[in-house]
Design an enzyme around this catalytic site. Sequence first.
Site, PDB file in Angstrom:
ATOM      1  CD  GLU A 216      -3.043  -0.941   2.191  1.00  0.00           C
ATOM      2  OE1 GLU A 216      -4.174  -1.277   1.883  1.00  0.00           O
ATOM      3  OE2 GLU A 216      -2.726  -0.517   3.307  1.00  0.00           O
TER       4      GLU A 216
ATOM      5  CD  GLU B 213      -3.563  -6.359   2.019  1.00  0.00           C
ATOM      6  OE1 GLU B 213      -4.333  -5.743   2.766  1.00  0.00           O
ATOM      7  OE2 GLU B 213      -2.334  -6.183   2.018  1.00  0.00           O
TER       8      GLU B 213
HETATM    9  C1  GAL Z   1      -4.512  -3.201   4.571  1.00  0.00           C
HETATM   10  C2  GAL Z   1      -3.051  -3.519   4.796  1.00  0.00           C
HETATM   11  C3  GAL Z   1      -2.902  -4.792   5.592  1.00  0.00           C
HETATM   12  C4  GAL Z   1      -3.796  -4.754   6.806  1.00  0.00           C
HETATM   13  C5  GAL Z   1      -5.214  -4.489   6.364  1.00  0.00           C
HETATM   14  C6  GAL Z   1      -6.205  -4.412   7.480  1.00  0.00           C
HETATM   15  O1  GAL Z   1      -4.719  -1.930   4.172  1.00  0.00           O
HETATM   16  O2  GAL Z   1      -2.369  -3.656   3.593  1.00  0.00           O
HETATM   17  O3  GAL Z   1      -1.581  -4.949   5.971  1.00  0.00           O
HETATM   18  O4  GAL Z   1      -3.348  -3.766   7.648  1.00  0.00           O
HETATM   19  O5  GAL Z   1      -5.276  -3.269   5.727  1.00  0.00           O
HETATM   20  O6  GAL Z   1      -6.231  -5.578   8.198  1.00  0.00           O
END
Ligand code: GAL
Length: 992
Positions: free
Chosen positions: A200, A290
């Site tokens: 990110e 993700e």
């Molecule tokens: C995303 C991030 C992850 C984790 C997730 C929330 O934005 O890339 O590492 O923090 O949010 O669980």
Amino acid sequence: MLATFSNTVFYTVLQLVLAVLFPAFAVAFGDQQPLGVDHTATQKRVTWDEHSLFIDGKRLFIFSGEVHPWRNPVQSLHLDVLQKLKSAGFNAVSIYFHWGVVEYERGVFRWNEIFDLQPFLDAAKEAGLYVIARPGPYVNAETTGGGFPGWGTRVEGLWRKSNRNYTEAYKPFVREFGALIAKNEITRGGPIILVQVENEYSGFGDGIEDFQYEWQLLQDFKEAGITVPTVCDDAWLGGHFQFVDIYGWNSYPLGFDCSHPEIWHSAPPDYFYNLYNSRIRKHGPKSILELQAGGFDGWGGAGYDACGKLIGPEFERVFYKGMYGSAVKIMNLYMAFGGTNWGQLAEPGVYTSYDYGSIIREDRRLRDKYYELKLQTQFLAVSPAYLTSTPWQLTESKQIEILKGTRNIVLTVLEDTLDLHTKFYIVRHKYFTKFDSINYRIELQTSIGSITVPKADHLLELQARDSNILLVDYLAGKTHIIYSTAELYTWKEIDGINYIILYGDPNEKHEAAFKISGLKDFSSLNTDEEVEWTYQIDDAVLTINFSILEDGDSQSIKFGNTVLLIFCREVASKTWILDTEPPAIVKGGYLIRSASIEGSNLHLKGDLTQATRLHILAAKSVKQVTFNGKSVDTQPATDGWLYVMYTPELPDIELPELLKLNWKRADSLPEISEGYDDSKWVTASNTYTPNREKPAVKEVLYASDYGFHSGNILWRGHFTASGGEDEFWAVVQGGQAFGYSIWDNGVYVGSWEGDVTTGRHRCNFKLPKPWKDGEEHIITVLQDHMGLEENWTAATEHFKAPRGIFDYGFKGAKPKLVDWKLTGNLGGEKYLDVERGPLNEGGLYAERQGWHLPDFDDSEWEAGSPLDGVKKPGVAFYRATFDLDVPLGLDYPMAIEYSNSTGSYYRSQIYVNGYQFGKYVNSIGPQKSFFIPQGILNYNGKNTLAISLWAMQNEGAHLKSLDLRILGKVEGGVGHVKNSPAPAWSKRKNAY
Ligand code: GAL
């Protein structure tokens, strides 16, 4: 924002400048990639085009789940989780690395047994999963420092930026981890197929996307030996970090408030058009690195079952099918298995459990949503046409026209641009938060013309919070489905018969049409079950109308070499597809892990929680079934299925009553007693801190500046009174939900018990007695450290937020400071317990002495249980041992549970065989049940349990109860679980 490239001209100019400075930029920006061929010139195994990834030339949908190996310190349990993913139909697992735990001391990499990534990678390979490696260096992940090492707080300047101090800091890590990845790439026989660089890299403290940093980091990983394609995961479709081979992004549509699990705040995102309208220049396969698959829960939160409900089966149906509508071809669910923030892995926002409400619970049991997902993974795995599909441009009025006037359904149509022009009609509710179902008819564009379905005299039903995929001109093996309004689970050919499984919800009425060739097919139509279907044959088209039966009853319809199996959702989702040769289909059972055929035997391995009837469809040669190595009575049925009944053996086992153990107790706060010698403590003598945030006082009282980054921190300020000091105030910082207690020469001054939001707290305490001129006073502050902050925003130093005393003073008079001393874990960055890792111990006296370790001799200690507790503020430490004897072949996850005790404020930590596996703050919660994995708990022998109890009020504190509870009983599991190393106590040199 300048940095987000809203201006194409700016982008182009910059591109030219960079291309001159670094010739390789020219390649990175030139996104005219040839299709499906070698893009990197360094390897040929993993390639891609604008539709999908290819592995060894074969297109596939990457269905991946996120797991953090370091959140499970029992290596031999990884295989269990990975096999569960494989059985759910995943073909990949994605892992973050954790720089902070392996290079806790700068320049020293410790891959000790529990942190070694090799066993995880080997287990992934054994389970048959590819790996997406996401080494960071920054990972976020709700872990301390977002994965950055504690020593990093002393490295000056902005992090996640081309600040030389930072780039020099990450290089050894990138070399070390890059080499590990390189060694495990698919190109060298390993499972790694993709590498995500950074995480990110989307929001910037200084407003500048640092291309130099991106480029340099990418080169550093490549120099370390990485050859497989690189990906990024932009936090939104922001177009950041496009130097990677495949642009990817993240999506958390429902956010992280699990307190109202029935409320959906946001619609399934429709990314497809956004993608082409946005600043994304890389048109590789649509990749979601993700996708929300649960939620983290913070201190005082709603608990993980609520997150599992919010992001439950309905969310999976609606939001994931929305992703397919966006033609996504690489999809990683965050998290598939969350694990545990054992030993202080958490960042301040979260507590010990990182269950995440995922398909696989923290204790490795399966949630309902696991089964729903299986319906989707298996469908995608047998639907190659999806891989080359793109959505139609459909206006709202066109959608209404196709839906014959129905206005409250959103329709996406994906069409395979190659071959048969297969189409996927994906319907979902326009008002997706409502709980009404909608009836509709739909006009499908088929190879035999456009057909409004159902032709029969009923309507289709889109259930509340559901989304359906209707098929058009879909090839299920040799069977041409002209259309189906029921969803397809899978199709498999077994001994020349093509079995197609369609499913729906009970009582739904559906219609499916097939191309057949002649009367032969007609005559072989038959069924021997309850009939809820009719058919007609017209011009070599067989149309079948059917209802989905209730109570798990299924129907089978045979025509030609095709057998159509019609299941209800529940039955389909509990049907296992096993890749024997030919494949086997097993209906029923909590979990079937694998199958193999040996002569006339089908050997099944799996987990059962109760007596279960399994219906098995396998090669004709199979006559006998074994389950977990045991032969079971196998009955053939007329329709080709085999039936077996298996009753798992789930014996009761003897559990210790923790309350009745032979508890010993000792004081763990001798630091407040008169004459305590702190000469071995670190003197907080720094007057300069590299930290951007300068303290308000001249002395630097930041724990990380002295090498202490986790657990409890103790401060001792030595003062000579001027006379008249009657109040002490301080600004103490420990991260959300932290607390602290203060003593003056051993007399209790006061505490801040903590709350959900406060990470920095100012207190004002009356001193027990005004100080007299010339008196020596020691102010002792015991504070909690909830982990280092994350550093989500790049080009900032958020993770350096100090833990310690930011400011302090006295009222009445100003004493003369002699010095401040501090301690955290014994040894700081040169921590002692190399086996259990750097974050396992904090600075409590008990921890520094190793009292939490097995075989410490507590025979001289007094008897005393945490239920009796302490009668005044302070820290007591309790030890007891107990035995367990759980037979092999059972998987009985266990937890240690506190009862709801809100009386006086206290904090308590649990240590099992030396591993810290729980941090309980009774006034904040929500976690009271702390899962302890087998392998940390010795299931066959002695266990050492230790409990710390930090009482934060005058009346002291005690536990109301403490229990060891079995969370679920399963026969199966992964066999022998090797205990993680649990070295016994030995005298610690220089312990103080
Ligand atoms: C995303 C991030 C992850 C984790 C997730 C929330 O934005 O890339 O590492 O923090 O949010 O669980």
